[in-house]
Design a protein around this motif. Sequence first.
Motif, PDB file in Angstrom:
ATOM      1  N   TYR A  47      41.435  37.301  35.720  1.00 33.21           N
ATOM      2  CA  TYR A  47      42.396  37.184  36.996  1.00 33.21           C
ATOM      3  C   TYR A  47      43.029  38.158  37.448  1.00 33.21           C
ATOM      4  O   TYR A  47      43.189  38.209  39.281  1.00 33.21           O
ATOM      5  CB  TYR A  47      43.759  36.418  36.275  1.00 33.21           C
ATOM      6  CG  TYR A  47      45.125  36.507  37.256  1.00 33.21           C
ATOM      7  CD1 TYR A  47      45.392  35.134  38.389  1.00 33.21           C
ATOM      8  CD2 TYR A  47      46.334  37.223  37.128  1.00 33.21           C
ATOM      9  CE1 TYR A  47      45.679  34.954  39.150  1.00 33.21           C
ATOM     10  CE2 TYR A  47      46.767  37.014  38.267  1.00 33.21           C
ATOM     11  CZ  TYR A  47      47.402  35.844  39.175  1.00 33.21           C
ATOM     12  OH  TYR A  47      48.065  35.875  40.460  1.00 33.21           O
ATOM     13  N   VAL A  48      42.922  38.913  37.015  1.00 32.51           N
ATOM     14  CA  VAL A  48      43.456  40.412  37.349  1.00 32.51           C
ATOM     15  C   VAL A  48      42.777  41.453  38.814  1.00 32.51           C
ATOM     16  O   VAL A  48      42.757  41.399  39.712  1.00 32.51           O
ATOM     17  CB  VAL A  48      43.593  41.042  36.053  1.00 32.51           C
ATOM     18  CG1 VAL A  48      43.673  43.578  36.389  1.00 32.51           C
ATOM     19  CG2 VAL A  48      44.994  40.714  35.054  1.00 32.51           C
ATOM     20  N   LEU A  49      41.118  40.864  37.890  1.00 29.80           N
ATOM     21  CA  LEU A  49      40.303  42.011  39.123  1.00 29.80           C
ATOM     22  C   LEU A  49      40.015  40.853  40.647  1.00 29.80           C
ATOM     23  O   LEU A  49      39.598  41.242  41.013  1.00 29.80           O
ATOM     24  CB  LEU A  49      38.704  41.018  38.092  1.00 29.80           C
ATOM     25  CG  LEU A  49      39.039  42.689  36.686  1.00 29.80           C
ATOM     26  CD1 LEU A  49      37.821  42.789  36.518  1.00 29.80           C
ATOM     27  CD2 LEU A  49      38.841  43.810  37.294  1.00 29.80           C
ATOM     28  N   THR A  50      40.134  38.792  39.890  1.00 32.15           N
ATOM     29  CA  THR A  50      40.654  38.649  41.362  1.00 32.15           C
ATOM     30  C   THR A  50      41.007  38.398  42.095  1.00 32.15           C
ATOM     31  O   THR A  50      41.541  38.292  43.436  1.00 32.15           O
ATOM     32  CB  THR A  50      39.277  37.493  41.325  1.00 32.15           C
ATOM     33  OG1 THR A  50      40.359  36.522  40.193  1.00 32.15           O
ATOM     34  CG2 THR A  50      37.983  37.479  40.476  1.00 32.15           C
ATOM     35  N   ASN A  51      41.831  38.715  41.881  1.00 32.78           N
ATOM     36  CA  ASN A  51      43.713  37.871  42.209  1.00 32.78           C
ATOM     37  C   ASN A  51      44.739  38.887  41.901  1.00 32.78           C
ATOM     38  O   ASN A  51      45.890  39.152  43.160  1.00 32.78           O
ATOM     39  CB  ASN A  51      44.296  36.513  41.671  1.00 32.78           C
ATOM     40  CG  ASN A  51      43.509  35.487  41.533  1.00 32.78           C
ATOM     41  OD1 ASN A  51      42.546  35.421  42.849  1.00 32.78           O
ATOM     42  ND2 ASN A  51      42.658  35.289  40.965  1.00 32.78           N
ATOM     43  N   ALA A  52      44.691  40.037  41.015  1.00 32.45           N
ATOM     44  CA  ALA A  52      46.129  41.181  41.535  1.00 32.45           C
ATOM     45  C   ALA A  52      45.601  42.042  42.357  1.00 32.45           C
ATOM     46  O   ALA A  52      45.118  42.646  41.904  1.00 32.45           O
ATOM     47  CB  ALA A  52      46.052  41.140  39.463  1.00 32.45           C
TER      48      ALA A  52
END
Length: 126
Positions: A47-52
């Motif tokens: 999630y962090v790599l793609t959205n944060a």
Amino acid sequence: MYKQLSSGIKISITRSISFAFETYMAKIEWREDKYDLNDFVAHWQQYVLTNAAWYDKVPEDALRSVEFQEELAKKINEVIAKVLQQAPTDEQIANIEQLEQATGKSFDYGCKAEATFVENKLKELA
């Protein structure tokens, strides 16, 4: 190192942990027997790599620092504990009770986030 980040980045980190935890738990249907910390961390990292948006704002050396990783692990535990301790709202409880009567199904829930999951599941069944 974590403490040196701006309050905006720390808030974004907290929100990303909370969101990822709730979506991970929904994915496993809030079944505690299916919870795996390593799976959750992988889910959160994805999630962090793609959205944060915060990830690109933290210096690379900080992200790789053992101290930062330890502080982040502590923050993850704090956020998860806070999510699990937040009680369902009276409105959620009333809605769930109404949906349970309408569907003839009954589900246990222990926190606000799990109640949201149960409420959505019951709406799908209604």
